[in-house]
Write an enzyme that holds these catalytic residues in place. Structure first.
Site, PDB file in Angstrom:
ATOM      1  N   PRO A 262       0.793  -1.239   0.000  1.00 51.09           N
ATOM      2  CA  PRO A 262       0.000   0.000   0.000  1.00 51.09           C
ATOM      3  C   PRO A 262       0.822   1.286   0.000  1.00 51.09           C
ATOM      4  O   PRO A 262       0.261   2.373   0.118  1.00 51.09           O
ATOM      5  CB  PRO A 262      -0.805  -0.126   1.286  1.00 51.09           C
ATOM      6  CG  PRO A 262       0.078  -0.892   2.206  1.00 51.09           C
ATOM      7  CD  PRO A 262       0.795  -1.888   1.332  1.00 51.09           C
ATOM      8  N   GLY A 263       2.158   1.182  -0.092  1.00 48.50           N
ATOM      9  CA  GLY A 263       2.958   2.377  -0.336  1.00 48.50           C
ATOM     10  C   GLY A 263       3.840   2.869   0.787  1.00 48.50           C
ATOM     11  O   GLY A 263       4.577   3.848   0.610  1.00 48.50           O
ATOM     12  N   ASP A 328      10.470  -5.357  -1.784  1.00 47.46           N
ATOM     13  CA  ASP A 328       9.699  -5.923  -0.660  1.00 47.46           C
ATOM     14  C   ASP A 328       8.735  -6.942  -1.270  1.00 47.46           C
ATOM     15  O   ASP A 328       7.626  -6.592  -1.669  1.00 47.46           O
ATOM     16  CB  ASP A 328       8.951  -4.812   0.075  1.00 47.46           C
ATOM     17  CG  ASP A 328       8.237  -5.326   1.311  1.00 47.46           C
ATOM     18  OD1 ASP A 328       8.898  -5.914   2.173  1.00 47.46           O
ATOM     19  OD2 ASP A 328       7.005  -5.151   1.393  1.00 47.46           O
ATOM     20  N   CYS A 381       8.044  -9.855   5.128  1.00 48.94           N
ATOM     21  CA  CYS A 381       7.435  -9.835   6.464  1.00 48.94           C
ATOM     22  C   CYS A 381       7.192 -11.275   6.933  1.00 48.94           C
ATOM     23  O   CYS A 381       6.132 -11.602   7.451  1.00 48.94           O
ATOM     24  CB  CYS A 381       6.147  -9.019   6.485  1.00 48.94           C
ATOM     25  SG  CYS A 381       4.888  -9.577   5.324  1.00 48.94           S
TER      26      CYS A 381
END
Length: 442
Positions: A262-263, A328, A381
């Site tokens: 989401p940035g 990511d 993550c």
């Protein structure tokens, strides 16, 4: 039933029946909850999902009709009630039973309301005996039921962390995740924002590792504060903030964020660069790009270009163009179970193996875009080594013009930072599980 409990039930029905992500449903539904009840609402929804296997085991001990065959309304009400009985202090157990029964009655199902009453009264009478029975289960089954983790995942973590650490690992991943925010250093310093929070009665402290991070210790509606509306901060976990801190992109440079939505990492990079240069924020899902556009406007940033692109497909126009790259990559998410507890039930060994090829392909494409002397971070993550250091070492084995870069000057208390990577674990660092490696093109 109290209005907030009704909303908990309705939220849980969406999560279980529609297989929706808990964080998304909560974000939508919490807007209709009174501020006084928001913390308890969030805790209750996440708590039921988090302790689902424990809860269902308890119910199945006391019911001839097993959870897999129950009507949705009945099952969700029972799950919430059992969670409140076993995991919430001062839950007023008799009231919990009465309100659960009343909810089903209000649905016009008198027969089911009697069933709910009988099951919950039996559980109340035999709470101690049920817990004792659980403790006498075979070791592997006991861990699975008590902490609500599939046996497959427990086995994986026992091999990684050791049998003597497994309960510490499971407990830490079930803990409530803190609210952490990233200060927009272009508009305010961390200490100045902490001072404002203190004056407003918001209890907050500096994050331990993230230089721009603040941890909020009492719940607030962050998006309704004047400081948020003015773009003084954004919501982002401390672990996620560290990717930008470690990359530390220079002003007037070109940054490519391979999987941006989401940035948060693109926005953090823009702030670090003081809104100079250019950040190309790409994501495979066009619908998510509006989140980046909305946030950059709120924060007063104009050096970010968001566009839809599949990171596994090589873009020949970007070969050797980037000064810095953020990779990511999509991952199993096993490091953020505290925030999205349903992850632990949804990840299979087959899915994890499938995602490895995607991660390596994205890293290889990122490497093609990097200038000589350029830097990139590879991050996930997850706490799964196969997706983390193993992927990086596999990449380096076949790409001799790249090397891990020491970033021990950017973060304290992580010895492996000298080697060019860090592994973050909830049971060790109290943060979301994360992996970050810094790679330089020679």
């Amino acid at each position: 039933m109290d209005s907030y409990r009704i909303k908990v039930v309705e939220t849980l029905k969406k999560i279980f029946k529609d297989k929706s992500y808990s964080n998304i449903v909560i974000s939508n539904d919490i807007r209709n909850i009174d501020l006084r009840h928001q913390a308890l609402y969030r805790k209750s929804v996440l708590g039921v999902v988090e302790h689902l296997m424990f809860i269902d085991w308890i119910i199945n001990q006391m019911s001839n009709t097993k959870t897999k065959k129950m009507e949705t309304d009945v099952l969700v009400v029972l799950r919430l009630a059992v969670y409140q009985m076993f995991f919430l202090d001062n839950s007023y157990e008799n009231m919990v039973v009465s309100e659960s029964v009343q909810y089903i009655k209000d649905k016009g199902n008198i027969r089911a309301s009697k069933f709910v009453n009988g099951v919950l009264r039996n559980i109340l009478r035999q709470k101690k005996e049920l817990l004792e029975k659980m403790e006498h289960l075979p070791r592997e089954e006991y861990l699975s039921v008590k902490y609500s983790y599939p046996a497959e995942l427990i086995k994986r973590w026992q091999l990684q962390f050791g049998k003597n650490k497994i309960e510490e690992v499971l407990s830490a991943n079930n803990a409530e995740a803190p609210l952490e925010i990233r200060v927009n250093n272009m508009k305010i310093s961390r200490d100045e924002l902490l001072k404002i929070f203190n004056e407003k009665g918001i209890i907050a402290e500096r994050c331990k590792y993230a230089h721009k991070g603040i941890r909020i210790l009492n719940p607030i509606e962050t998006d309704k504060t004047e400081e948020y509306k003015k773009g003084l901060f954004s919501i982002q976990s401390e672990s996620s903030m560290l990717a930008g801190q470690i990359l530390n992109p220079a002003e007037d440079s070109l940054v490519i964020d391979m999987c941006a939505a989401p940035g948060g990492k693109s926005l953090n990079a823009s702030e670090i660069m003081n809104n100079t240069g250019k950040i190309l924020s790409r994501d495979i899902y066009p619908g998510k790009l509006s989140l980046i556009e909305k946030e950059k406007q709120r924060l007063g940033l104009n050096n970010i270009k968001a566009e839809a692109y599949d990171a596994t497909v090589t873009d020949e126009t970007l070969i050797e163009k980037a000064d810095f790259i953020i990779a990511d990559v999509p991952c199993s998410g096993l490091g953020i179970i505290r925030r999205k507890p349903e992850i632990k039930y949804n990840r299979t060994e087959a899915e994890i193996k499938e995602i490895l090829n995607i991660q390596l392909k994205i890293l290889e494409n990122a490497a093609k875009y990097l200038k000589r002397g350029g830097m990139m971070v590879y991050s996930t993550c997850t706490t799964n080594k196969e997706e983390n250091l193993d992927i990086v070492m596999e990449f380096l084995k076949h790409n001799k013009g790249f090397a891990l870069e020491d970033f021990s000057d950017k973060i304290n208390d992580f010895p492996d930072a000298k080697k060019g990577y860090i592994e973050i674990y909830p049971h060790v660092h109290g943060m979301d599980g994360f992996f970050i490696a810094k790679i330089k093109r020679l």
